[in-house]
Design a protein around this motif. Structure first.
Motif, PDB file in Angstrom:
ATOM      1  N   TRP A   1       0.812  -1.214   0.000  1.00 32.64           N
ATOM      2  CA  TRP A   1       0.000   0.000   0.000  1.00 32.64           C
ATOM      3  C   TRP A   1       0.850   1.272   0.000  1.00 32.64           C
ATOM      4  CZ3 TRP A   1      -4.985  -0.287   3.508  1.00 32.64           C
ATOM      5  CH2 TRP A   1      -5.839  -1.266   2.993  1.00 32.64           C
ATOM      6  N   GLU A   2       1.833   1.323   0.880  1.00 36.39           N
ATOM      7  CA  GLU A   2       2.629   2.545   0.991  1.00 36.39           C
ATOM      8  C   GLU A   2       3.407   2.820  -0.294  1.00 36.39           C
ATOM      9  OE1 GLU A   2       2.344   4.677   3.271  1.00 36.39           O
ATOM     10  OE2 GLU A   2       1.638   3.659   5.092  1.00 36.39           O
TER      11      GLU A   2
ATOM     12  N   THR B   1       2.941   6.026  -2.911  1.00 37.72           N
ATOM     13  CA  THR B   1       4.054   6.837  -3.417  1.00 37.72           C
ATOM     14  C   THR B   1       4.042   6.862  -4.940  1.00 37.72           C
ATOM     15  OG1 THR B   1       5.403   6.298  -1.486  1.00 37.72           O
ATOM     16  CG2 THR B   1       6.559   7.112  -3.431  1.00 37.72           C
TER      17      THR B   1
ATOM     18  N   ARG C   1      -2.150  10.158   3.291  1.00 36.68           N
ATOM     19  CA  ARG C   1      -0.712  10.304   3.007  1.00 36.68           C
ATOM     20  C   ARG C   1      -0.432  11.474   2.053  1.00 36.68           C
ATOM     21  NH1 ARG C   1       0.846   7.827   7.235  1.00 36.68           N
ATOM     22  NH2 ARG C   1       1.181   5.567   7.153  1.00 36.68           N
TER      23      ARG C   1
END
Length: 301
Positions: A110-111, A115, A180
């Motif tokens: 996911w992260e 990005t 984020r």
């Protein structure tokens, strides 16, 4: 260290855009009435578009938890569905360009994916990103659909009344993306359309219309909605036909209307998130609609 550029591929001849809006929706998270899926799917069905970026679904999806459909004919495999997560360029009815990102919600990384999306958005000059989905609420389909707006900056949505306070819920890629990228200073907006709980498992085009109306108010984009409105009118007529044939359903809907009207009038103690008076549960109402939904599917197939 993992490289986010490995997760996506940009198309050839990328357009030079001026602050386009990027609309996004991922299949797999809560989407009562198919609000987000129907809304953004409708745009891709109605408007000419081309793909400008694709993501590596082989890395992002767990195929054993969401197995793609394959077709077997007599003695061999003849077809296999290929999941696709991509960004498309389209133009609204006034010719204004905008972007739509759709596909299955990633199961992993996911992260890194977030990005990667941030990089794609920066390369395409995106000014604002907007998502939409449906949430089940104790409301009748005979009243205007509400929605809960959320954003990385309060001024992006303005003041609003809401049934939500501070709550903890299971996360989603769409929610984490908003959080984020919002932390990085990007304008992020989301709309949760309130869908009658007894219709949460059905396709409810009215919810998609509410989502696209909210997008238009936020962006000025103008969409072709005649087909969606016709589908909504047909759905409403079919629901009313089912209710008229059942005294139990009619009584339940009347109770929901009274509860909704009391809430709208500001009566103390009313909360559309939890029924405070004896009412059929969403499961009970949904069960009564099962035959109706099955008959719709049989008619349309």
């Amino acid at each position: 260290m993992f490289d986010p550029t490995d997760l996506y591929r940009l198309g050839d001849d990328l357009p030079e855009l001026t602050d386009p809006v990027l609309l996004y929706h991922f299949d797999g998270f809560v989407d009562a009435g198919g609000a987000g899926r129907l809304a953004f799917g409708h745009l891709l069905d109605e408007l000419e578009h081309r793909t400008v970026a694709t993501f590596d679904v082989d890395r992002l999806l767990d195929y054993r938890s969401r197995r793609p459909i394959m077709t077997f004919d007599t003695d061999r495999w003849v077809e296999a569905e290929t999941p696709r997560l991509a960004v498309h360029l389209a133009h609204d009815t006034t010719g204004t360009p905008f972007l739509v990102m759709t596909g299955p919600e990633p199961d992993r990384e996911w992260e890194l994916f977030i990005t990667a999306v941030g990089q794609v958005a920066a390369r395409l000059g995106v000014s604002k990103m907007i998502t939409a989905h449906g949430i089940p609420m104790a409301i009748p389909h005979t009243r205007p659909l509400g929605l809960t707006a959320h954003a990385s900056r309060p001024e992006l949505i303005g003041p609003q009344s809401t049934s939500f306070g501070r709550v903890q819920v299971p996360g989603s890629v769409a929610g984490l993306l908003e959080f984020r990228l919002g932390e990085q200073g990007r304008d992020m907006v989301g709309y949760a359309v309130h869908v009658p709980h007894y219709l949460a498992q059905a396709e409810f085009p009215q919810a998609a219309l509410a989502a696209l109306d909210a997008v238009t108010r936020s962006t000025g984009l103008v969409f072709p909605l005649d087909g969606l409105r016709s589908a909504a009118e047909k759905t409403t007529a079919e629901i009313e036909e089912q209710i008229q044939g059942s005294a139990e359903l009619s009584t339940a809907i009347t109770g929901l209307e009274q509860q909704y009207d009391a809430f709208a009038a500001g009566s103390a103690g009313q909360n559309l998130m939890a029924e405070s008076t004896p009412m059929p549960t969403g499961d009970e109402l949904a069960a009564q609609f099962e035959r109706f939904l099955a008959e719709r599917d049989e008619t349309e197939s």
